[in-house]
Design an enzyme around this catalytic site. Structure first.
Site, PDB file in Angstrom:
ATOM      1  N   GLY A   1       0.903  -0.987   0.254  1.00 54.99           N
ATOM      2  CA  GLY A   1      -0.143  -0.124   0.033  1.00 54.99           C
ATOM      3  C   GLY A   1       1.143   1.474   0.063  1.00 54.99           C
ATOM      4  N   SER A   2       1.751   1.194   0.833  1.00 48.56           N
ATOM      5  CA  SER A   2       2.463   3.068   0.943  1.00 48.56           C
ATOM      6  C   SER A   2       2.903   2.892  -0.695  1.00 48.56           C
ATOM      7  CB  SER A   2       3.630   2.374   2.185  1.00 48.56           C
ATOM      8  OG  SER A   2       3.544   2.254   3.166  1.00 48.56           O
TER       9      SER A   2
ATOM     10  N   ASN B   1      -7.487   4.250   9.045  1.00 46.65           N
ATOM     11  CA  ASN B   1      -6.806   3.201   9.556  1.00 46.65           C
ATOM     12  C   ASN B   1      -6.996   2.691  10.680  1.00 46.65           C
ATOM     13  OD1 ASN B   1      -5.237   4.855   8.672  1.00 46.65           O
ATOM     14  ND2 ASN B   1      -3.394   3.931   9.727  1.00 46.65           N
TER      15      ASN B   1
ATOM     16  N   GLN C   1      -7.688  -0.386   3.840  1.00 49.31           N
ATOM     17  CA  GLN C   1      -8.005  -1.250   5.177  1.00 49.31           C
ATOM     18  C   GLN C   1      -9.743  -1.183   4.290  1.00 49.31           C
ATOM     19  OE1 GLN C   1      -7.138  -1.822   8.423  1.00 49.31           O
ATOM     20  NE2 GLN C   1      -5.376  -0.416   7.542  1.00 49.31           N
TER      21      GLN C   1
ATOM     22  N   ALA D   1      -2.376  -6.519  -0.067  1.00 49.83           N
ATOM     23  CA  ALA D   1      -2.326  -7.962   0.610  1.00 49.83           C
ATOM     24  C   ALA D   1      -2.996  -8.551   2.182  1.00 49.83           C
ATOM     25  CB  ALA D   1      -1.951  -8.756  -0.153  1.00 49.83           C
ATOM     26  N   HIS D   2      -1.554  -7.657   3.290  1.00 46.54           N
ATOM     27  CA  HIS D   2      -1.732  -8.224   3.901  1.00 46.54           C
ATOM     28  C   HIS D   2      -2.026  -8.203   5.132  1.00 46.54           C
ATOM     29  CE1 HIS D   2       0.183  -4.645   6.876  1.00 46.54           C
ATOM     30  NE2 HIS D   2       0.265  -5.042   5.318  1.00 46.54           N
TER      31      HIS D   2
ATOM     32  N   THR E   1      11.436  -7.534 -11.085  1.00 46.45           N
ATOM     33  CA  THR E   1      11.201  -9.410 -11.849  1.00 46.45           C
ATOM     34  C   THR E   1       9.841  -9.280 -10.687  1.00 46.45           C
ATOM     35  OG1 THR E   1      12.975  -9.711 -12.056  1.00 46.45           O
ATOM     36  CG2 THR E   1      11.754 -11.717 -11.491  1.00 46.45           C
TER      37      THR E   1
ATOM     38  N   CYS F   1       2.882   1.764  11.193  1.00 46.52           N
ATOM     39  CA  CYS F   1       3.927   2.341  11.225  1.00 46.52           C
ATOM     40  C   CYS F   1       4.086   3.306  11.915  1.00 46.52           C
ATOM     41  CB  CYS F   1       3.141   2.523   9.921  1.00 46.52           C
ATOM     42  SG  CYS F   1       2.567   2.022   8.070  1.00 46.52           S
TER      43      CYS F   1
END
Length: 394
Positions: A72-73, A152, A180, A201-202, A238, A326
């Site tokens: 996201g960042s 968040n 979020q 994803a996390h 990659t 964060c």
């Protein structure tokens, strides 16, 4: 209760077993570089395309509008920096809010040093943008509005559709940080007039280190990482095939369970809020009571230090937070809580609990019981609380 109670799902979530299972072959069997020409490796290009399609379908987008990133960042940085560079000839004014994630706020600070002008909108006491103030902030040289879908820390959901409509009426690009909100609330990029959207994803039981930026077709945005031709020459490097596969599986899983899962989370969220408000005095629910993420509970407890509260909860096997992961380690109170008007001393006593599909009512009963005991003990050690009680008893 002996087991760990994890209530910090806004920080990160447990990677689902089926997500791990889907990823494993791409570490040990199908490990080829998708850019290689031989079939063993190039087959992974088709795998990546399928994950783009899965993710795009959840947003009402096209597969070629999904660009994979490291999270996201990075997606937030890309949206702001590359847009600022590409549209500098039109203007150098950006609008955001005071309650954004630091990936947005710090990027805006960087852009200010490069000669851009940023307007940071205030929010109301629940953390919601006032549309009249947003309208008033728009200038002829405004090129981008970036406002998060849902906060968040306090979980407040913004009037995204109205913001998107306004942006498009004025010919301004609209980006939203949906880290979020993605797969927690339904999102359609066309209905909400979203030009760019960030996700990770996390936050939805996928792996760490993989995210995406949705970029609407026709948006003139520059490459963010230069090098190879990956991500249609806009983000070189990659591809993280296992991560992309895991992201696709997590989205597929989350989208299929969205209604049932969030209905349960809302029920448990409201149960937790109701018990805390009824059983623990001198507390304040932060964020809008209804326009909030299904799994978010954020309270401030007067006469209590948030860090002490977290340590005591940890000793009882309860994982929570006082705000964004964060900014953990910072001694400053949450910028979000200050922006909604809380004084420093109350903002310091904040607690964020974010539920998951695995959270149970039994766990929340244990949490409330623990909270009542901890808050009472901490207040009994507080001279400020002692003085307050004396004044109340006069």
């Amino acid at each position: 209760m002996d087991k760990l109670i994890y209530l910090d799902n806004a920080a990160t979530t447990k990677t689902a077993p089926e997500v791990v299972e889907a990823m494993l072959p791409y570490f040990t069997e199908n490990y080829g570089n998708p850019s290689s020409v031989y079939s063993f490796a190039s087959g992974n290009k088709d795998v990546i395309t399928r994950q783009r399609e899965i993710i795009a379908d959840t947003l009402g987008a096209a597969a070629n509008e999904i660009y994979f990133t490291a999270g996201g960042s990075e997606s937030d940085n890309w949206a702001l920096k590359a847009t600022a560079e590409a549209y500098a000839g039109k203007g150098k004014h950006i609008i955001t809010t005071k309650i954004e994630h630091h990936a947005i706020l710090h990027t805006c600070e960087y852009l200010e040093k490069q000669g851009y002008d940023v307007t940071y909108l205030d929010v109301d006491e629940n953390g919601i943008v006032r549309m009249d103030e947003l309208k008033a902030a728009i200038r002829p040289d405004t090129i981008l509005i970036s406002i998060m879908f849902a906060n968040n820390e306090i979980g407040t959901i913004q009037p995204i559709r109205e913001i998107g409509e306004l942006a498009h009426e004025r010919g301004i690009l609209f980006h939203t940080d949906a880290v979020q909100a993605f797969c927690q609330v339904p999102i359609n990029v066309d209905e909400c007039h979203i030009d760019m959207l960030s996700a990770s994803a996390h936050k939805l039981n996928g792996p760490k280190g993989i995210g995406f930026l949705y970029i609407r077709k026709g948006v003139k945005i520059r490459s963010f990482v230069h090098g190879g031709a990956q991500e249609r020459k806009r983000r070189a490097g990659t591809e993280n095939v296992p991560g992309i596969v895991g992201f696709g599986k997590a989205v597929e899983r989350a989208a299929a369970s969205l209604k049932e899962r969030t209905t349960k989370e809302v029920e448990l969220r409201d149960y937790l809020i109701d018990r805390i408000e009824k059983e623990i005095p001198y507390c304040r629910l932060n964020g809008d009571r209804k326009k909030r993420l299904p799994n978010n509970v954020n309270f401030s407890f007067r006469f209590v230090e948030g860090e002490s509260l977290l340590i005591k909860l940890d000793m009882k096997g309860i994982c929570a937070s006082s705000g964004s992961a964060c900014t953990s380690g910072s001694l400053d109170p949450s910028h979000v809580l200050l922006a909604i008007g809380l004084p420093h001393e109350i903002a310091h006593g904040s607690l964020r609990m974010t539920l998951s599909e695995e959270t149970t009512k039994e766990e929340l009963d244990y949490v409330v019981g623990s909270l009542k005991e901890i808050v009472e003990n901490l207040r009994n050690m507080s001279p400020l609380y002692e003085d307050f009680i004396k004044k109340q008893n006069r």
